[in-house]
Design a protein around this motif. Sequence first.
Motif, PDB file in Angstrom:
ATOM      1  N   TYR A 114       4.165  20.758   1.168  1.00  0.00           N
ATOM      2  CA  TYR A 114       4.678  19.610   0.470  1.00  0.00           C
ATOM      3  C   TYR A 114       4.497  18.339   0.915  1.00  0.00           C
ATOM      4  N   TRP A 115       5.171  18.190   0.387  1.00  0.00           N
ATOM      5  CA  TRP A 115       4.389  15.956   0.540  1.00  0.00           C
ATOM      6  C   TRP A 115       5.907  15.176   0.073  1.00  0.00           C
ATOM      7  N   GLY A 116       5.871  14.440   0.931  1.00  0.00           N
ATOM      8  CA  GLY A 116       7.195  13.344   0.971  1.00  0.00           C
ATOM      9  C   GLY A 116       6.357  12.151  -0.328  1.00  0.00           C
ATOM     10  N   GLN A 117       7.529  10.992  -0.215  1.00  0.00           N
ATOM     11  CA  GLN A 117       6.774  10.262  -1.963  1.00  0.00           C
ATOM     12  C   GLN A 117       5.650   8.904  -0.902  1.00  0.00           C
ATOM     13  N   GLY A 118       6.045   8.757   0.018  1.00  0.00           N
ATOM     14  CA  GLY A 118       5.361   8.233   0.890  1.00  0.00           C
ATOM     15  C   GLY A 118       6.575   6.607   1.422  1.00  0.00           C
ATOM     16  N   THR A 119       5.783   6.253   2.032  1.00  0.00           N
ATOM     17  CA  THR A 119       5.954   4.452   2.301  1.00  0.00           C
ATOM     18  C   THR A 119       5.356   3.697   3.077  1.00  0.00           C
ATOM     19  N   GLN A 120       5.319   2.628   2.061  1.00  0.00           N
ATOM     20  CA  GLN A 120       4.057   1.536   2.579  1.00  0.00           C
ATOM     21  C   GLN A 120       4.334   0.829   4.042  1.00  0.00           C
ATOM     22  N   VAL A 121       3.119   0.638   4.466  1.00  0.00           N
ATOM     23  CA  VAL A 121       2.765  -0.025   5.620  1.00  0.00           C
ATOM     24  C   VAL A 121       2.045  -1.299   5.537  1.00  0.00           C
ATOM     25  N   THR A 122       1.904  -2.155   5.890  1.00  0.00           N
ATOM     26  CA  THR A 122       1.162  -2.655   5.251  1.00  0.00           C
ATOM     27  C   THR A 122       0.966  -4.035   6.711  1.00  0.00           C
ATOM     28  N   VAL A 123       0.225  -4.313   7.926  1.00  0.00           N
ATOM     29  CA  VAL A 123       0.114  -5.361   8.345  1.00  0.00           C
ATOM     30  C   VAL A 123      -1.281  -6.503   8.487  1.00  0.00           C
ATOM     31  N   SER A 124      -0.589  -8.089   8.806  1.00  0.00           N
ATOM     32  CA  SER A 124      -1.302  -8.681   8.833  1.00  0.00           C
ATOM     33  C   SER A 124      -1.885  -9.514   9.454  1.00  0.00           C
ATOM     34  N   SER A 125      -3.157  -9.485   9.574  1.00  0.00           N
ATOM     35  CA  SER A 125      -4.106 -10.313  10.440  1.00  0.00           C
ATOM     36  C   SER A 125      -3.440 -11.904  11.336  1.00  0.00           C
TER      37      SER A 125
END
Length: 125
Positions: A114-125
């Motif tokens: 089973y899997w979730g739908q996901g959550t976005q992580v964005t890391v900027s420099s």
Amino acid sequence: QVQLVESGGGSVQAGGSLRLSCAVSGATASIRRLSWFRQAPGKEREGVASIHRISGVTVYADSVKGRFTISQDNARNTLYLQMNNLKPEDTAMYYCASAQGYLANPLLPGEYNYWGQGTQVTVSS
């Protein structure tokens, strides 16, 4: 059936921190392992961290060791991923997943039911 719902993603600068949560519901008694995976655009899904639901033993990908911590609150049926010292290469969609049996390699995505739908992580420099 197991339902997994992630939350806590967002945008941060390099060096920052985020804590992801995954709410677990349904047939939770059948779960033996909970894990976090991530997938960046154009790349394969990769295992990040895993925890055995009963023993609490953890496994980490080399790329996140010393920066990420996986934990669980069984009373609240919640899985966490504390991410510190984030880097631009950590940018990805993060998923939680559950498995019911023994896994020879807990960081391989093919072993999970089973899997979730996901959550976005964005890391900027």
